[in-house]
Design a protein around this motif. Structure first.
Motif, short mmCIF file in Angstrom:
data_model
loop_
_atom_site.label_atom_id
_atom_site.label_comp_id
_atom_site.label_asym_id
_atom_site.label_seq_id
_atom_site.Cartn_x
_atom_site.Cartn_y
_atom_site.Cartn_z
N PHE A 38 0.85 -1.19 0.00
CA PHE A 38 0.00 0.00 0.00
C PHE A 38 0.89 1.24 0.00
O PHE A 38 0.95 1.98 0.98
CB PHE A 38 -0.92 0.01 1.22
N ASP A 39 1.62 1.43 -1.08
CA ASP A 39 2.46 2.62 -1.25
C ASP A 39 3.41 2.82 -0.06
O ASP A 39 3.34 3.81 0.65
CB ASP A 39 1.59 3.85 -1.47
N GLY A 40 4.28 1.83 0.14
CA GLY A 40 5.27 1.92 1.21
C GLY A 40 4.85 1.31 2.53
O GLY A 40 5.61 1.29 3.48
N ILE A 41 3.65 0.81 2.59
CA ILE A 41 3.16 0.09 3.76
C ILE A 41 2.87 -1.33 3.31
O ILE A 41 2.19 -1.54 2.30
CB ILE A 41 1.89 0.74 4.34
N GLY A 42 3.40 -2.30 4.03
CA GLY A 42 3.21 -3.70 3.66
C GLY A 42 2.29 -4.41 4.61
O GLY A 42 2.17 -4.05 5.79
N ALA A 43 1.65 -5.44 4.09
CA ALA A 43 0.78 -6.27 4.92
C ALA A 43 0.77 -7.68 4.34
O ALA A 43 0.96 -7.87 3.13
CB ALA A 43 -0.64 -5.72 4.95
N GLY A 44 0.56 -8.64 5.20
CA GLY A 44 0.36 -10.02 4.80
C GLY A 44 -0.74 -10.59 5.67
O GLY A 44 -0.85 -10.22 6.84
N ALA A 45 -1.56 -11.47 5.10
CA ALA A 45 -2.69 -12.01 5.87
C ALA A 45 -2.94 -13.46 5.50
O ALA A 45 -2.71 -13.88 4.36
CB ALA A 45 -3.95 -11.19 5.61
N GLN A 58 -10.40 -3.26 3.36
CA GLN A 58 -10.61 -2.39 4.52
C GLN A 58 -9.35 -1.60 4.87
O GLN A 58 -9.42 -0.39 5.11
CB GLN A 58 -11.04 -3.21 5.73
N LEU A 59 -8.21 -2.29 4.89
CA LEU A 59 -6.96 -1.61 5.24
C LEU A 59 -6.60 -0.56 4.20
O LEU A 59 -6.23 0.57 4.55
CB LEU A 59 -5.83 -2.63 5.39
N GLU A 60 -6.74 -0.91 2.94
CA GLU A 60 -6.45 0.06 1.87
C GLU A 60 -7.35 1.29 1.98
O GLU A 60 -6.89 2.43 1.84
CB GLU A 60 -6.61 -0.60 0.50
N ASN A 61 -8.63 1.09 2.23
CA ASN A 61 -9.56 2.22 2.37
C ASN A 61 -9.21 3.11 3.55
O ASN A 61 -9.26 4.34 3.46
CB ASN A 61 -11.01 1.73 2.48
N GLU A 62 -8.87 2.50 4.69
CA GLU A 62 -8.47 3.27 5.87
C GLU A 62 -7.20 4.09 5.60
O GLU A 62 -7.12 5.26 5.98
CB GLU A 62 -8.26 2.35 7.07
N LEU A 63 -6.23 3.47 4.96
CA LEU A 63 -4.98 4.18 4.66
C LEU A 63 -5.21 5.32 3.67
O LEU A 63 -4.67 6.41 3.82
CB LEU A 63 -3.93 3.20 4.13
N ARG A 64 -6.02 5.07 2.66
CA ARG A 64 -6.33 6.11 1.67
C ARG A 64 -7.04 7.29 2.35
O ARG A 64 -6.73 8.45 2.11
CB ARG A 64 -7.21 5.54 0.56
N ARG A 65 -7.99 6.97 3.23
CA ARG A 65 -8.71 8.03 3.94
C ARG A 65 -7.76 8.88 4.77
O ARG A 65 -7.82 10.10 4.74
CB ARG A 65 -9.80 7.41 4.84
N ARG A 67 -4.55 9.32 4.38
CA ARG A 67 -3.63 10.07 3.52
C ARG A 67 -4.33 11.23 2.82
O ARG A 67 -3.76 12.31 2.69
CB ARG A 67 -2.98 9.15 2.50
N ILE A 68 -5.55 11.02 2.37
CA ILE A 68 -6.27 12.07 1.64
C ILE A 68 -6.88 13.09 2.58
O ILE A 68 -6.66 14.29 2.43
CB ILE A 68 -7.37 11.45 0.74
N GLU A 69 -7.64 12.62 3.55
CA GLU A 69 -8.36 13.54 4.43
C GLU A 69 -7.45 14.24 5.42
O GLU A 69 -7.65 15.41 5.72
CB GLU A 69 -9.45 12.79 5.21
N GLN A 70 -6.48 13.54 5.94
CA GLN A 70 -5.67 14.12 7.00
C GLN A 70 -4.23 14.38 6.58
O GLN A 70 -3.46 14.94 7.35
CB GLN A 70 -5.70 13.20 8.23
N GLY A 71 -3.85 13.95 5.37
CA GLY A 71 -2.50 14.17 4.89
C GLY A 71 -1.44 13.54 5.78
O GLY A 71 -0.32 14.02 5.87
N GLU A 72 -1.79 12.45 6.43
CA GLU A 72 -0.89 11.83 7.41
C GLU A 72 -0.09 10.69 6.81
O GLU A 72 -0.60 9.89 6.04
CB GLU A 72 -1.71 11.22 8.57
#
Length: 185
Positions: A38-45, A58-65, A67-72
């Motif tokens: 996820f653009d520099g964030i990794g996950a395995g499940a 779910q994880l991708e949506n949370e990370l996108r939110r 990054r977009i909404e809070q610029g974090e």
């Protein structure tokens, strides 16, 4: 269920997973995605196929939110809390990786119950016991390239001994301080 392994090396972290799906002793797919970038964030499940996909969405949506909404940028402890909610909701065990506040690449293990563990090495799934035998002997002084080879070799061994593992091995890595690499071995 398959297997995902992860560990920290001298100059970064590695997450690797196999791709075979076995249902009632029959191979039903050779191409499940268990490792995500996820653009520099990794996950395995690991878990049921649909549950893994739900966790990833779910994880991708949370990370996108974030990054977009809070610029974090999301550091490791915040990522672990987010991943814990997603893993619990999707009923999967997972591992996540990103940089901590000082730029070091770090891992967290997340249980299907939402519990977060700060431990390395990590092995989850049906081949975890086999993988631990190999990973517990690996020194954290290994370089990232060697760590990627060790992760791949470990999963090849698991695939030979665990009827639920095998297939293509995907290795994702993140270097300390900057940069990431994603490759299939």
């Amino acid at each position: 269920m398959g297997t995902v392994v992860a560990f920290e090396s001298q100059d970064g972290v590695v997450i690797a997973g196999d791709s075979r799906v076995v249902t009632e002793e029959t191979v039903t797919s050779k191409r499940i995605e268990r490792v995500f970038d996820f653009d520099g964030i990794g996950a395995g499940a690991v878990g049921n196929t649909g549950d893994i996909q739900e966790f990833s969405r779910q994880l991708e949506n949370e990370l996108r939110r974030l990054r977009i909404e809070q610029g974090e940028d999301v550091e490791i402890d915040k990522l672990a809390r987010i991943a814990a909610r997603c893993a619990k909701s999707a009923n999967v065990a997972a591992v996540v990786a990103t940089h901590d506040s000082d730029g070091s690449a770090r891992l967290r293990q997340v249980g299907a119950d939402g519990e977060v563990l700060d431990t390395t090495p990590i092995a989850i799934g049906t081949g975890a016991e086999i993988a631990f035998g190999r990973l517990e002997t690996v020194s954290s002084d290994v370089k990232l390239d060697e760590a990627k080879s060790i992760a791949s070799d470990t999963l090849e061994t698991v695939g030979e001994r665990d009827g639920d593992g095998g297939g293509e091995i995907v290795v994702w890595s993140l270097q300390n301080s900057a940069g990431d690499e994603n490759e299939s071995v």
